[in-house]
Enzyme design. Structure first.
Site: not given
Length: 483
Positions: A14-15, A47, A50, A114, A178, A181, A198, A204, A342, A372, A466, A471
């Site tokens: 992506s970058g 991403c 997954k 490369a 990872i 998830e 562990r 963490r 990403t 997230a 609401h 909220e």
């Protein structure tokens, strides 16, 4: 000196793709090399696939809830082959989109590995050399296995998407995002999941209260989570597998004889695997997933030979403008091991173009990045944790945890968490942490306010929507505690 290109990008994630396209739009002559599939980790093996698996794994609870809401529906069975076939079609489509965008930007594509020959020369796998005024390294990272005997028997996150069939019993090693998830994903798809970590608590570096709730909800949903536990030995298993140094020959996690597990195992990763843990238990699993970290992809790239500084884990050392010790060479994304997200790599690519091709030196802003974790429930976060904030200055903690309306009506015991960490003196919201379905969507919007420097009173002045879970972020009036 005349160069073949103004910019040569190594890495089609992506970058790298964003930087190549934007530089080309500025009139630069650009080439890009990618040794695997265009789109990189995020699109091909991270991403995107997954998140599609997260969607797939959530339907089991949706079917259960639907009956509580009056729908006459059956659970049915999950068909891994049908899903993975559709997934591969979608990934092919997305890779095609990336290639079309590059073609449309007149970026020349080399489907090749490369490496760097010198400060201005890239060498492709066939020995062809291309010169460029500027070189951008955006090769990302890769999952790593632990340094232990028979680690090759385990799989890593890249392999999950290519399993010929789902394992019946899966052991996940690790406690990062990872690992967590995929524990939730595979559990939702009907796999019996055991997870070893562990440390004292998963995730963490995230807010203690938030990660504690995620761990609690994971256990409630059936994930067999063992903290303070690691793998010490593993080997191929079979029906007549003899377990060394054991007195019971049982799997404490499942309560069934090891030989029975080996006989039933139908591994999608080459065969059943016997595992011994630090807590003394032994068991056989159909697959073992190592989610124990990622390292930058810098091996055999010729970096150090030409003067590019590389860190202890292989990360390329760069300054605030993503420039390396060699002035013509820059690096962005996970290969620099700054913030492995990403959208951050994309931002770094854009800043690189601003700096190098637009004459507008643009440092990278890595402060207050929302993120997230797509566990079930999700964890959305931005800013300081409670633990970090109280080490910095006096703070007030506004927090509430409750059963959300949708799942409570269906009879589930799920709880969510809404939490604001507020500076006592300035009243600025230093951190926001959400554990809830859709937390990723919520934190994107809350992140705008936190990034702008909103105070607790700014939140209070906002009228609640609401009935919603979010909220609560604007209705908490009294701090739960002061630290």
């Amino acid at each position: 000196m005349a160069f073949d290109y103004d910019l040569f990008v190594i890495g089609g994630g992506s970058g790298g793709v964003r930087a190549a396209r934007v530089a080309a739009a500025e009139g630069a002559k650009v080439a890009i090399a990618e040794s695997s599939r265009m789109g990189g980790t995020c699109v091909i093996r991270g991403c995107v696939p997954k998140k599609l698996m997260v969607f797939a794994s959530s339907y089991h609870e949706s079917f259960e809830d639907a009956r509580s809401y009056g729908w006459d529906v059956e659970d049915g069975a999950f068909d891994w082959n049908a899903f993975s076939g559709h997934l591969n079609i979608e990934l092919d489509r997305l890779e095609g989109v990336y290639r079309s965008l590059l073609d449309g930007s007149n970026v020349e594509i080399f489907d090749s590995r490369a490496r760097l020959a010198d400060a201005h020369t890239v060498e492709l796998a066939d020995g062809t050399q291309k010169t460029a005024k500027h070189i951008l390294v955006a090769t990302g990272g890769r999952p790593v296995r632990p340094d232990m005997p028979n680690a090759h028997l385990g799989i890593v996150s890249d392999d999950i998407f290519h399993l010929p069939e789902l394992p019946k019993r899966l052991l996940i090693i690790g406690g990062g995002y990872i690992a967590c998830e995929f524990a939730c994903i595979m559990n939702g798809l009907g796999v019996e999941v055991t997870q070893f970590y562990r440390g004292a608590q998963i995730l963490r570096g995230f807010d203690d209260e938030a990660r504690g709730l995620v761990a609690e909800m994971m256990r409630e949903k059936g994930i067999n989570l063992h903290l303070g536990t690691n793998i010490v030995d593993m080997a191929e298993a079979s029906a007549d597998h003899t377990i060394p140094n054991t007195s019971t020959g049982t799997d404490a996690a499942m309560g069934a004889p090891v030989a029975e597990h080996a006989a039933q195992a139908t591994s999608g990763s080459g065969g059943p695997v016997w595992v011994k843990a630090t807590n003394g238990t032994e068991a056989v699993y159909d697959a073992v997933l190592f989610a124990t970290g990622r390292n930058p992809n810098t091996a055999d790239m010729g970096l150090e030979e030409i003067g590019v500084e590389v860190g202890r884990r292989g990360e390329i050392v760069v300054d605030e403008y993503s420039q390396t010790a060699v002035p013509s060479i820059y690096a962005i994304g996970d290969v620099t091991n700054r913030v492995q997200l990403t959208p951050v790599a994309i931002r770094e690519g854009m800043a690189f173009v601003e700096t190098v091709f637009k004459g507008n030196p643009t440092p990278i802003d890595h402060d207050l990045i929302p993120s997230a974790i797509f566990t079930q429930p999700e964890l959305g976060t931005i800013g300081l944790t409670e633990e970090e904030a109280r080490e910095q200055e006096p703070v007030e903690i506004y927090c509430t945890s409750f059963r959300p309306m949708q799942s409570a009506f269906a009879g589930r015991t799920d709880r969510v968490l809404m939490k604001l960490v507020v500076a006592k003196e300035s009243r600025k919201v230093l951190g926001c942490h959400i554990v809830a379905p859709g937390a990723g969507e919520m934190i994107q919007l809350a992140g705008i306010a936190v990034k702008m420097g909103a105070t607790k009173e700014d939140f209070d002045r906002t009228v609640a929507v609401h009935p919603t879970m979010s909220e609560e972020l604007v209705t908490m009036k009294t701090p739960m505690r002061v630290a």
